[in-house]
Design a protein around this motif. Structure first.
Motif, PDB file in Angstrom:
ATOM      1  N   MET A   1      59.723   5.285 -11.977  1.00 24.03           N
ATOM      2  CA  MET A   1      60.187   3.993 -12.415  1.00 24.03           C
ATOM      3  C   MET A   1      60.378   3.992 -13.921  1.00 24.03           C
ATOM      4  SD  MET A   1      58.404   1.179  -9.880  1.00 24.03           S
ATOM      5  CE  MET A   1      57.194   0.737 -11.051  1.00 24.03           C
ATOM      6  N   PHE A   4      60.780   0.845 -16.462  1.00 24.24           N
ATOM      7  CA  PHE A   4      60.315  -0.361 -15.797  1.00 24.24           C
ATOM      8  C   PHE A   4      59.207  -1.013 -16.610  1.00 24.24           C
ATOM      9  CE2 PHE A   4      57.728  -2.819 -12.867  1.00 24.24           C
ATOM     10  CZ  PHE A   4      58.698  -3.544 -12.190  1.00 24.24           C
ATOM     11  N   LEU A   6      57.217  -5.109 -16.981  1.00 28.48           N
ATOM     12  CA  LEU A   6      57.121  -6.485 -16.485  1.00 28.48           C
ATOM     13  C   LEU A   6      56.981  -7.448 -17.639  1.00 28.48           C
ATOM     14  CD1 LEU A   6      54.736  -5.887 -13.481  1.00 28.48           C
ATOM     15  CD2 LEU A   6      57.152  -6.494 -13.374  1.00 28.48           C
ATOM     16  N   LYS A  24      54.788  -5.291  -9.820  1.00 28.24           N
ATOM     17  CA  LYS A  24      55.479  -4.033  -9.541  1.00 28.24           C
ATOM     18  C   LYS A  24      55.899  -3.979  -8.076  1.00 28.24           C
ATOM     19  CE  LYS A  24      53.103  -1.162 -12.922  1.00 28.24           C
ATOM     20  NZ  LYS A  24      52.238   0.027 -13.122  1.00 28.24           N
ATOM     21  N   ALA A 150      55.075   6.325  -8.630  1.00 31.55           N
ATOM     22  CA  ALA A 150      55.525   5.438  -9.684  1.00 31.55           C
ATOM     23  C   ALA A 150      54.633   5.552 -10.927  1.00 31.55           C
ATOM     24  CB  ALA A 150      55.552   3.993  -9.186  1.00 31.55           C
ATOM     25  N   GLU A 151      53.349   5.759 -10.747  1.00 30.29           N
ATOM     26  CA  GLU A 151      52.427   5.894 -11.876  1.00 30.29           C
ATOM     27  C   GLU A 151      52.705   7.158 -12.685  1.00 30.29           C
ATOM     28  OE1 GLU A 151      48.323   5.558 -10.802  1.00 30.29           O
ATOM     29  OE2 GLU A 151      48.631   3.581  -9.909  1.00 30.29           O
TER      30      GLU A 151
END
Length: 153
Positions: A1, A4, A6, A24, A150-151
């Motif tokens: 990601m 990305f 937030l 997420k 994703a991490e």
């Protein structure tokens, strides 16, 4: 990601409906079913599963379109952009069309579904492929695996 962060904001093509996510994605997908092909006018639809509490409409009022069935597909009432879906029986989840976000460049489908109906030339970089939908008991492992991937990005 990659890229990305937030919160993420976005909206329909004409801008009359705007949205915001503050959570997420739980999972990202490409669906090859013929219904999604017809509603998206493309080879497949893309979606990011977002927990409902991390999703909000910040401007305008989307309308239900598509089949008007138990799963509710939401569109902008003016430009008719297909924005998100609330799947039947999963009120805690919103399937957002990630291309509605102002910055969708982070999106890559992790799974692809309904490959039994896909167009022969349509390919995705999805890690997992399913001829239909995954069995319900597979989602826990898929979301865990997606979160781990994703991490690391």
């Amino acid at each position: 990601m990659s890229g990305f962060a937030l919160p993420q904001e976005g909206g329909c093509r004409c801008g009359q409906v705007r949205l915001k996510i503050t959570a997420k994605p739980l999972l990202t997908m490409a669906c090859h079913c013929t219904g999604c092909q017809r509603m998206s006018a493309s080879a497949y639809s893309l979606s990011a599963a977002i927990a409902s509490e991390g999703f909000s409409i910040t401007k305008g009022q989307p309308v239900i379109g598509g089949l008007h069935g138990a799963s509710r597909h939401y569109f902008c009432p003016h430009c008719m952009s297909w924005m998100f879906t609330r799947p039947e029986g999963l009120d805690w989840l919103v399937n957002l069309r990630p291309t509605m976000l102002d910055n969708p460049g982070w999106f890559t489908p992790f799974i692809e579904t309904w490959t039994s109906e896909k167009l022969p030339w349509a390919t995705t970089p999805a890690v997992h492929s399913f001829e239909a939908l995954p069995a319900f008991d597979q989602y826990e492992g898929l979301t865990r695996q997606y979160a781990e991937q994703a991490e690391s990005l």
